[in-house]
Design an enzyme around this catalytic site. Structure first.
Site, PDB file in Angstrom:
ATOM      1  N   LEU A 168       0.817  -1.211   0.000  1.00  0.00           N
ATOM      2  CA  LEU A 168       0.000   0.000   0.000  1.00  0.00           C
ATOM      3  C   LEU A 168       0.857   1.270   0.000  1.00  0.00           C
ATOM      4  O   LEU A 168       0.336   2.374  -0.114  1.00  0.00           O
ATOM      5  CB  LEU A 168      -0.905   0.009   1.234  1.00  0.00           C
ATOM      6  CG  LEU A 168      -1.881  -1.152   1.367  1.00  0.00           C
ATOM      7  CD1 LEU A 168      -2.680  -1.030   2.657  1.00  0.00           C
ATOM      8  CD2 LEU A 168      -2.819  -1.223   0.177  1.00  0.00           C
ATOM      9  N   SER A 169       2.162   1.104   0.130  1.00  0.00           N
ATOM     10  CA  SER A 169       3.050   2.260   0.250  1.00  0.00           C
ATOM     11  C   SER A 169       2.995   3.207  -0.952  1.00  0.00           C
ATOM     12  O   SER A 169       2.985   4.429  -0.769  1.00  0.00           O
ATOM     13  CB  SER A 169       4.489   1.794   0.489  1.00  0.00           C
ATOM     14  OG  SER A 169       4.597   1.134   1.727  1.00  0.00           O
ATOM     15  N   THR A 211       9.756  -4.562   2.607  1.00  0.00           N
ATOM     16  CA  THR A 211       8.756  -5.469   3.139  1.00  0.00           C
ATOM     17  C   THR A 211       9.282  -6.901   3.020  1.00  0.00           C
ATOM     18  O   THR A 211      10.426  -7.135   2.602  1.00  0.00           O
ATOM     19  CB  THR A 211       7.404  -5.272   2.416  1.00  0.00           C
ATOM     20  OG1 THR A 211       6.403  -6.043   3.075  1.00  0.00           O
ATOM     21  CG2 THR A 211       7.470  -5.651   0.955  1.00  0.00           C
ATOM     22  N   LYS A 218      13.488  -7.736   5.321  1.00  0.00           N
ATOM     23  CA  LYS A 218      13.708  -6.856   6.475  1.00  0.00           C
ATOM     24  C   LYS A 218      14.912  -7.267   7.328  1.00  0.00           C
ATOM     25  O   LYS A 218      15.591  -6.409   7.908  1.00  0.00           O
ATOM     26  CB  LYS A 218      12.456  -6.796   7.345  1.00  0.00           C
ATOM     27  CG  LYS A 218      11.317  -5.987   6.737  1.00  0.00           C
ATOM     28  CD  LYS A 218      10.199  -5.795   7.735  1.00  0.00           C
ATOM     29  CE  LYS A 218       9.143  -4.844   7.222  1.00  0.00           C
ATOM     30  NZ  LYS A 218       8.133  -4.522   8.246  1.00  0.00           N
ATOM     31  N   ASN A 253      13.129  -1.387   7.987  1.00  0.00           N
ATOM     32  CA  ASN A 253      12.007  -1.170   7.070  1.00  0.00           C
ATOM     33  C   ASN A 253      12.186   0.072   6.210  1.00  0.00           C
ATOM     34  O   ASN A 253      11.398   0.316   5.304  1.00  0.00           O
ATOM     35  CB  ASN A 253      10.678  -1.092   7.837  1.00  0.00           C
ATOM     36  CG  ASN A 253      10.463   0.251   8.518  1.00  0.00           C
ATOM     37  OD1 ASN A 253      11.418   0.975   8.806  1.00  0.00           O
ATOM     38  ND2 ASN A 253       9.214   0.588   8.798  1.00  0.00           N
ATOM     39  N   ASP A 287       8.883   1.564  12.375  1.00  0.00           N
ATOM     40  CA  ASP A 287       7.687   0.911  12.910  1.00  0.00           C
ATOM     41  C   ASP A 287       7.395   1.332  14.346  1.00  0.00           C
ATOM     42  O   ASP A 287       6.230   1.430  14.741  1.00  0.00           O
ATOM     43  CB  ASP A 287       7.835  -0.609  12.861  1.00  0.00           C
ATOM     44  CG  ASP A 287       7.600  -1.164  11.460  1.00  0.00           C
ATOM     45  OD1 ASP A 287       6.924  -0.500  10.662  1.00  0.00           O
ATOM     46  OD2 ASP A 287       8.104  -2.265  11.173  1.00  0.00           O
ATOM     47  N   ASN A 339       5.100 -13.181  19.476  1.00  0.00           N
ATOM     48  CA  ASN A 339       6.514 -12.893  19.734  1.00  0.00           C
ATOM     49  C   ASN A 339       7.345 -12.974  18.455  1.00  0.00           C
ATOM     50  O   ASN A 339       8.479 -13.428  18.445  1.00  0.00           O
ATOM     51  CB  ASN A 339       7.075 -13.851  20.800  1.00  0.00           C
ATOM     52  CG  ASN A 339       6.937 -15.308  20.415  1.00  0.00           C
ATOM     53  OD1 ASN A 339       5.831 -15.807  20.239  1.00  0.00           O
ATOM     54  ND2 ASN A 339       8.055 -16.014  20.293  1.00  0.00           N
ATOM     55  N   GLY A 395      -4.641  -0.936  12.945  1.00  0.00           N
ATOM     56  CA  GLY A 395      -3.282  -0.824  12.433  1.00  0.00           C
ATOM     57  C   GLY A 395      -3.082   0.191  11.334  1.00  0.00           C
ATOM     58  O   GLY A 395      -1.945   0.419  10.910  1.00  0.00           O
TER      59      GLY A 395
END
Length: 325
Positions: free
Chosen positions: A20-21, A66, A70, A91, A106, A167, A288
């Site tokens: 979506l960037s 992405t 990463k 990122n 992030d 985690n 989010g």
């Protein structure tokens, strides 16, 4: 208009068609009227090193990263920020005289809707969930009051308890964010006791040591939820196309305190079942989408070397792209 002078930005991944960037970054670039364009670049894992050389050759100014690059990109960079090393992932990459440098935005994205922003009301979030920093006149009377930022009862997190579901890599950014907030206790819940132990140990000698981190298996979740001021889902449970699922059972979520903050890193569906269930029990909901917008805004500030980017424009572009308006 793309022309010979247009400077290049982009995102790399494999695949990268889902990103979506480009939608949010190109909307911001158009609004600012700067001579840049943001493009998606599909890069296979085995081509990552060659891609970096190619990007330098064409003078790419910076790029987002992405899955699956990463972590893999870390040894290929000239410089990595402490926050990226602590999280173990990059990122955002930008170019300096030293070469390619990496960081991770992030944490900044995660923290943005948790901090008071009196002059910049939060306009993200789902239509069916009270946006945490926005009054919603259509909300039902039983809904909790709009979240104004900061910890429950104020912006002081020093007495607050954070409970993090999962985690994996996303959880690392959330742990770092909770540590920056100054949470009194940070609890991470996962499936594997061994993986949890390794997760906890990884923070001991980290560039950002976290001393108040405790780990738990899923059996302890109900007890932890009853203590939580902030409950964060970093797992993929509930993500499209399985939007009917939630990482937390109804019985466990019954123990959440009214006014606690439920935060789901998932932005589609919007809202998730987890957030619907939490708000029905009096929790304040954050989805989010705002984290996605804010981490992108932080990256754009680095690439354009500016203190101000049109966050509202980026948010609106994503909402339209996702069909939320």
């Amino acid at each position: 208009m793309i022309q010979g002078t247009t400077k290049l930005l982009g995102v790399i991944g494999h695949p990268v068609t889902h990103s979506l960037s480009p939608a949010m970054h190109n909307a911001a670039i158009a609004h600012l009227g700067v001579d840049f364009v943001y493009l998606p670049f599909p890069v296979k894992p085995e081509d990552l090193k060659a891609a970096l050389a190619g990007f330098a050759a064409i003078d790419l100014r910076g790029f987002s990263i992405t899955i699956p690059h990463k972590q893999a990109i870390l040894p290929l960079l000239s410089e990595v920020s402490p926050i990226a090393r602590a999280i173990g992932a990059v990122n955002t990459v930008y170019r300096t005289d030293k070469g390619w440098c990496g960081t991770n935005t992030d944490v900044e994205g995660f923290l943005a809707p948790l901090q008071p922003l009196p002059n910049s009301p939060y306009e993200g979030g789902a239509k069916d969930v009270i946006s945490p920093l926005e009054n919603d006149d259509t909300a039902v009377e039983s809904s909790p009051p709009p979240y104004e930022g900061g910890a429950r009862g104020g912006s002081d997190w020093s007495q607050k308890v954070a409970v993090i579901l999962g985690n994996g890599g996303a959880a690392r950014a959330v742990v770092a964010g909770c540590a920056q907030l100054g949470c009194a206790e940070i609890h991470v819940v996962g499936r594997s006791a061994q993986n949890l132990a390794e997760f906890q140990q990884s923070w001991v000698n980290s560039p950002m040591p976290v001393q108040n981190l405790q780990v738990h298996t899923w059996d302890n979740l109900s007890m932890l939820i009853s203590q939580a001021d902030l409950l964060v889902n970093t797992t993929p449970v509930g993500m499209h196309p399985h939007g009917e699922k939630s990482p937390v059972s109804a019985a466990a979520l019954d123990r959440i305190s009214a006014g606690a903050i439920a935060y789901d890193l998932i932005y589609t569906p919007n809202p998730t079942q987890f957030l619907k269930d939490a708000q029905q029990r009096g929790a304040l909901a954050i989805d989010g989408l705002e984290m996605l917008v804010q981490q992108g805004a932080a990256a754009l500030k680095i690439w354009l070397d500016t203190e101000s980017v049109p966050v509202d424009v980026m948010r609106q572009a994503l909402r339209q792209h996702l069909g939320l308006d």
